[in-house]
Design an enzyme around this catalytic site. Structure first.
Site, short mmCIF file in Angstrom:
data_model
loop_
_atom_site.label_atom_id
_atom_site.label_comp_id
_atom_site.label_asym_id
_atom_site.label_seq_id
_atom_site.Cartn_x
_atom_site.Cartn_y
_atom_site.Cartn_z
N HIS A 47 0.76 -1.10 0.10
CA HIS A 47 -0.15 0.08 -0.02
C HIS A 47 0.76 1.42 -0.11
O HIS A 47 0.77 2.12 0.94
CB HIS A 47 -0.86 -0.18 1.30
CG HIS A 47 -1.97 -1.06 0.88
ND1 HIS A 47 -2.85 -1.18 0.34
CD2 HIS A 47 -2.26 -2.17 1.89
CE1 HIS A 47 -3.95 -2.06 0.34
NE2 HIS A 47 -3.21 -2.92 1.35
N ARG A 72 6.88 -5.92 3.48
CA ARG A 72 5.44 -6.39 3.30
C ARG A 72 5.35 -6.47 1.73
O ARG A 72 5.15 -5.43 1.08
CB ARG A 72 4.35 -5.62 3.77
CG ARG A 72 3.30 -6.46 4.06
CD ARG A 72 2.26 -5.93 3.10
NE ARG A 72 1.79 -4.65 3.50
CZ ARG A 72 0.53 -4.30 4.18
NH1 ARG A 72 0.05 -4.99 4.68
NH2 ARG A 72 0.33 -3.15 4.45
N ASP A 86 16.64 -11.03 -2.19
CA ASP A 86 17.92 -10.69 -2.87
C ASP A 86 18.57 -9.39 -2.53
O ASP A 86 19.77 -9.19 -2.45
CB ASP A 86 17.88 -11.02 -4.45
CG ASP A 86 17.95 -12.72 -4.95
OD1 ASP A 86 18.23 -13.25 -3.96
OD2 ASP A 86 17.60 -12.84 -5.96
N GLU A 150 -6.02 -11.60 7.52
CA GLU A 150 -6.56 -10.35 6.97
C GLU A 150 -7.85 -10.68 6.43
O GLU A 150 -8.44 -9.84 5.65
CB GLU A 150 -5.82 -9.30 6.35
CG GLU A 150 -5.13 -9.68 5.13
CD GLU A 150 -4.09 -8.78 4.65
OE1 GLU A 150 -4.36 -7.52 5.05
OE2 GLU A 150 -3.25 -9.03 3.83
N ASP A 176 -8.70 -4.88 6.78
CA ASP A 176 -9.08 -5.89 5.85
C ASP A 176 -9.99 -7.13 6.33
O ASP A 176 -10.86 -7.51 5.76
CB ASP A 176 -7.85 -6.51 5.08
CG ASP A 176 -7.24 -5.53 4.07
OD1 ASP A 176 -8.20 -4.82 3.42
OD2 ASP A 176 -5.95 -5.54 3.69
#
Length: 256
Positions: A47, A72, A86, A150, A176
């Site tokens: 987000h 996230r 990575d 969520e 959510d």
């Protein structure tokens, strides 16, 4: 013991850790937050407008400040997860993990064979090709996978999700979760409260590390979640800290 191992060990030992969320794509913000005393920081690529190149710079800054950087990701997708790992992330928080199969995919995306199916690349995490073997060992033992609960489907499948080897814990996404029940933002709704109660029961049964994202920086709520047994606590986020402080100070200034 280095910071890279410290967070994993604290999670394994069921210690309470308090981190926060970063949504502003700035190494300056990342450095300020990293120097504030949090146990870990999450770069939010779901987000926010943060791109992978910006995320890698933020990961580097947080890491060099001695704080474990987590990401996230925007989606439970192997290539996305592989690329942030990575880049040097110590682990990932994976949104909308609603089933055992999805939890297995998240873990396999972080781990190399035989535990997972992550492809081998030589980037920042592997010291640009100078220490793949050292990183491989670290990754298998110390990388972190937190799944997000969520959605009501995740609540109903939580016991199966937490049975997946390699899932280090979960974090509840309250907005959510309430949205999946048709009452977005209504955290006191009986259906939402029933879902949270079920999560706590399953978590206790599975002896799992449970987490919660506390949006407003309310110390009383933080302490309440600790008392309820939550161990992996995200305490607010950069834009809320900034906005609240600005409003508080300008209000005080106008009163003088």
């Amino acid at each position: 013991m280095t910071t890279r191992e410290n967070l994993k060990l604290r999670i394994v030992n069921h210690e309470c850790t308090i981190g926060s969320w970063i949504t502003i794509g700035s190494t300056v913000v990342a450095e300020i937050m990293a120097q504030a005393g949090f146990d870990w920081l999450v770069i939010d690529m779901e987000h926010s407008a943060i791109t992978l190149d910006i995320a890698q710079d933020m990961i580097r800054v947080i890491d060099l400040c001695g704080v474990p950087p987590l990401v996230r990701v925007g989606h439970n997708q192997p290539n996305i997860i592989k690329r942030v790992m990575d880049s040097g992330a110590h682990g990932v928080i994976v949104p909308m993990v609603n089933s055992k199969t999805e939890a297995q995919q998240a873990v396999a995306s972080v781990k190399y064979p035989p535990e997972g199916f992550r492809g081998v690349g030589l980037a920042r995490a592997q010291k640009y090709g100078q220490d793949f073997e050292g990183y491989r060992k670290w990754n298998q033992e110390n990388s972190i996978v937190i799944v997000q609960v969520e959605h009501i489907d995740a609540v109903n499948n939580l016991e199966d999700i937490l049975s997946v080897s390699g899932v280090d814990g979960f974090i509840v996404g309250p907005y959510d979760l309430s949205g999946s029940l048709g009452v977005p933002g209504q955290f006191e709704n009986p259906d939402v409260q029933d879902a949270l109660e079920h999560i706590q029961k399953v978590s206790a049964k599975k002896n799992a590390i449970s987490g919660f994202h506390i949006i407003q920086p309310n110390i009383d709520e933080l302490e309440s979640k600790q008392m309820q047994g939550y161990k992996f606590l995200a305490f607010s986020l950069d834009i809320i800290f900034l906005g609240n402080h600005c409003r508080e100070k300008i209000k005080s200034a106008k009163l003088t």
